[in-house]
Design an enzyme around this catalytic site. Structure first.
Site, PDB file in Angstrom:
ATOM      1  N   GLU A   1      10.363  10.974   7.368  1.00  0.00           N
ATOM      2  CA  GLU A   1      10.014   9.771   8.144  1.00  0.00           C
ATOM      3  C   GLU A   1      10.994   9.347   9.057  1.00  0.00           C
ATOM      4  OE1 GLU A   1       9.023   6.930   4.904  1.00  0.00           O
ATOM      5  OE2 GLU A   1       7.332   8.306   4.366  1.00  0.00           O
TER       6      GLU A   1
ATOM      7  N   GLU B   1       3.868  13.085   0.680  1.00  0.00           N
ATOM      8  CA  GLU B   1       3.998  11.912  -0.262  1.00  0.00           C
ATOM      9  C   GLU B   1       2.645  11.191  -0.165  1.00  0.00           C
ATOM     10  OE1 GLU B   1       7.206   9.329   0.517  1.00  0.00           O
ATOM     11  OE2 GLU B   1       8.658  10.731   0.555  1.00  0.00           O
TER      12      GLU B   1
HETATM   13  C1  GBH Z   1       8.232   6.333   1.551  1.00  0.00           C
HETATM   14  O1  GBH Z   1       8.128   5.651   2.727  1.00  0.00           O
HETATM   15  C2  GBH Z   1       9.414   6.923   1.214  1.00  0.00           C
HETATM   16  O2  GBH Z   1       9.514   8.279   1.688  1.00  0.00           O
HETATM   17  C3  GBH Z   1       9.891   6.865  -0.008  1.00  0.00           C
HETATM   18  O3  GBH Z   1      11.232   7.163  -0.101  1.00  0.00           O
HETATM   19  C4  GBH Z   1       9.350   5.343  -0.635  1.00  0.00           C
HETATM   20  O4  GBH Z   1      10.112   5.650  -1.899  1.00  0.00           O
HETATM   21  C5  GBH Z   1       7.967   5.549  -0.698  1.00  0.00           C
HETATM   22  O5  GBH Z   1       7.490   5.851   0.588  1.00  0.00           O
HETATM   23  C6  GBH Z   1       7.335   4.191  -1.175  1.00  0.00           C
HETATM   24  O6  GBH Z   1       7.635   3.134  -0.226  1.00  0.00           O
HETATM   25  O7  GBH Z   1       1.590  -1.241   7.246  1.00  0.00           O
HETATM   26  O8  GBH Z   1       0.399  -1.628   5.078  1.00  0.00           O
HETATM   27  O9  GBH Z   1       0.515   0.582   6.366  1.00  0.00           O
HETATM   28  C7  GBH Z   1       6.852   4.626   2.918  1.00  0.00           C
HETATM   29  C8  GBH Z   1       6.866   4.533   4.490  1.00  0.00           C
HETATM   30  C9  GBH Z   1       6.255   2.576   5.887  1.00  0.00           C
HETATM   31  C10 GBH Z   1       4.900   3.239   3.987  1.00  0.00           C
HETATM   32  C11 GBH Z   1       5.720   1.535   6.201  1.00  0.00           C
HETATM   33  C12 GBH Z   1       3.957   2.121   4.394  1.00  0.00           C
HETATM   34  C13 GBH Z   1       3.730  -0.047   6.084  1.00  0.00           C
HETATM   35  C14 GBH Z   1       2.638  -0.339   5.100  1.00  0.00           C
HETATM   36  N1  GBH Z   1       6.345   3.057   4.379  1.00  0.00           N
HETATM   37  N2  GBH Z   1       4.398   1.480   5.599  1.00  0.00           N
HETATM   38  S1  GBH Z   1       1.137  -0.732   6.201  1.00  0.00           S
END
Ligand code: GBH
Length: 450
Positions: A162, A350
């Site tokens: 990411e 994931e």
């Molecule tokens: C991942 O990132 C990570 O790789 C991991 O380490 C982490 O623990 C896991 O997810 C849980 O958070 O605008 O409503 O779509 C997640 C990346 C980026 C996912 C922002 C959700 C926005 C929510 N996130 N995204 S939305």
């Protein structure tokens, strides 16, 4: 609703989120150790000093992984264990990952290893971190010893997890380490991260002549406009540019999206950091494409907002993070990727959800997580029926763990962790996942799970 025997089921974690042992065997701090110390950045100033104590309990954790019946386990290597100082290799740190990978192999579990899941060594940060173009060389030096020491034990390599989070959350929004708020820095950081990806893919193939598959993982979130007004459509286009296209276009088309370059140029002095030849390296051929999927975005136009969009109210059912549950939009995303970007085999590296789990009489009835996982696996199987070639699925996460700026307040695990006793308790979702894997099918309903 079924999965072939070649389809790989897995579960995932990352180093800083589970390992603990923050000062052991030569590890030095990463930007996350530093960030956790800044008041107000992380929920109750939690940190990863102990986390799930996985560094000491990995044998027990491997037994859980084995009992789940997964084919593969995805984890990341902590760079500051391998290079605690610039140019100083630490064999003791590497020894941990040798033990971990060889024990997994003994149990018949394939190690899928991520090189960078956000724990940049502080020594690198002190020289500018990812905003410094030299970071590409530092990362290549680190990847080189990982390939030398571990390639024989590793089933697949993921260069970066990411870059959107590492780059934009870390250097633009300031909610992840190192906590900066500067778009130009963020664009540089992203560029160097992507460049370092290309560089080490090339190294594995051309220097090591390795056949171990290698790829990158992007977090993608399909974005929708609140209405079909021209303004809302523009808002959705810009949100998609910021969240998805700024990464997909360089990796698959060798160019940053022009509309976004124009939009960003208001905040950026120059794009001089993009050198001749960079885009070819960034778009180097890989063996697979990793996608982390959690949710969709819904946006509306706001002329006063930086990129002319803001989040809009959505009536979808939500996870404990407040994220829309959107398996149908997940399917849209995969269709679009197939149409506009790539034929590479896809792995969902994931997918999962946080909910407010409670232990009752030694059980955790996480009904909503079971449903979330079933809905997304159902989508995967439907996509594969259409020939979308998704080769594997990693459930995030094996364990409740350090959820970045949310600390231990949000639980993504299918195994509950009591952070006082370090006891692990299988949630219903773990039982259900084991059953799905065993049957390679969603057909047998979860009500039959004991
Ligand atoms: C991942 O990132 C990570 O790789 C991991 O380490 C982490 O623990 C896991 O997810 C849980 O958070 O605008 O409503 O779509 C997640 C990346 C980026 C996912 C922002 C959700 C926005 C929510 N996130 N995204 S939305």
């Amino acid at each position: 609703m079924t999965f072939t025997k070649e389809f790989t089921f897995g579960t995932a974690t990352s180093s800083y989120q589970i390992e603990g042992a923050h000062a052991e065997d030569g590890r030095t701090p990463s930007i996350w150790d530093m960030f956790c110390d800044i008041p107000g950045k992380v929920y109750k100033q939690h940190n990863g000093d102990v986390a799930c104590d996985h560094y000491h309990r990995f044998e027990e954790d491997i037994q859980h992984i084995k009992n789940l019946g997964v084919d593969t386990y995805r984890f990341s290597i902590a760079w500051p264990r391998i290079f605690p100082q610039k140019g100083v290799f630490n064999a003791e740190g590497m020894a941990f990952y040798k033990k971990l990978t060889s024990r997994l192999l003994e149990e018949g579990i394939k190690p899928a290893v991520t090189l960078y899941h956000w724990d940049l060594p502080m020594w690198a940060h002190e020289e500018g971190g990812w905003t410094n173009r030299e970071s590409v060389e530092w990362f290549a030096d680190y990847a080189k010893v990982c390939f030398q020491e571990l390639d024989e034990y590793v089933d697949s390599w993921i260069t970066h997890n990411e870059p959107w989070c590492a780059g934009f959350l870390g250097y633009h929004q300031g909610v992840h380490a190192p906590g900066h708020q500067n778009l130009e820095e963020a664009l540089k950081a992203v560029h160097h991260i992507l460049l370092s990806h290309g560089k080490v893919v090339q190294m594995l193939k051309e220097t090591f002549h390795s056949e171990t598959p290698i790829g990158i993982t992007l977090n993608l979130s399909p974005v929708y406009a609140k209405t079909d007004s021209t303004n809302d459509q523009l808002a959705a286009n810009n949100a998609d540019g910021y969240s998805n296209r700024w990464f997909l276009d360089p990796v698959f088309k060798g160019q940053y999206p022009t509309d976004m370059m124009n939009l960003f140029s208001k905040y950026v002095h120059s794009y001089d950091f993009i050198h001749q030849g960079d885009m070819e390296l960034i778009s180097i051929d890989c063996d697979f494409f990793g996608i982390n999927f959690y949710s969709r975005g819904l946006v509306e136009f706001n002329a006063a907002a930086d990129f002319m969009y803001q989040g809009a109210y959505s009536d979808y059912e939500k996870t404990g993070m407040g994220w829309d549950i959107a398996p149908k939009e997940f399917k849209d995303l995969i269709h679009r990727l197939r149409k506009e970007y790539t034929d590479l085999p896809i792995y969902i590296t994931e997918n999962g959800a946080a909910f407010d789990d409670q232990v009752e009489n030694g059980r955790v009835h996480d009904v909503k997580r079971v449903e979330y996982v079933e809905q997304h696996l159902q989508a995967v199987s439907e996509l594969n029926d259409e020939g979308m070639n998704i080769q594997g699925y990693y459930l995030w996460s094996l364990l409740d763990n350090f959820e970045w700026s949310f600390g231990y307040d949000k639980r993504f695990g299918i195994i509950y962790v009591d952070f006082d006793s370090q006891e692990r308790i299988w949630k219903d979702s773990a039982h259900r996942y084991a059953e799905i894997i065993k049957n390679r099918s969603l057909k047998v309903p979860s009500s039959t799970v004991e």
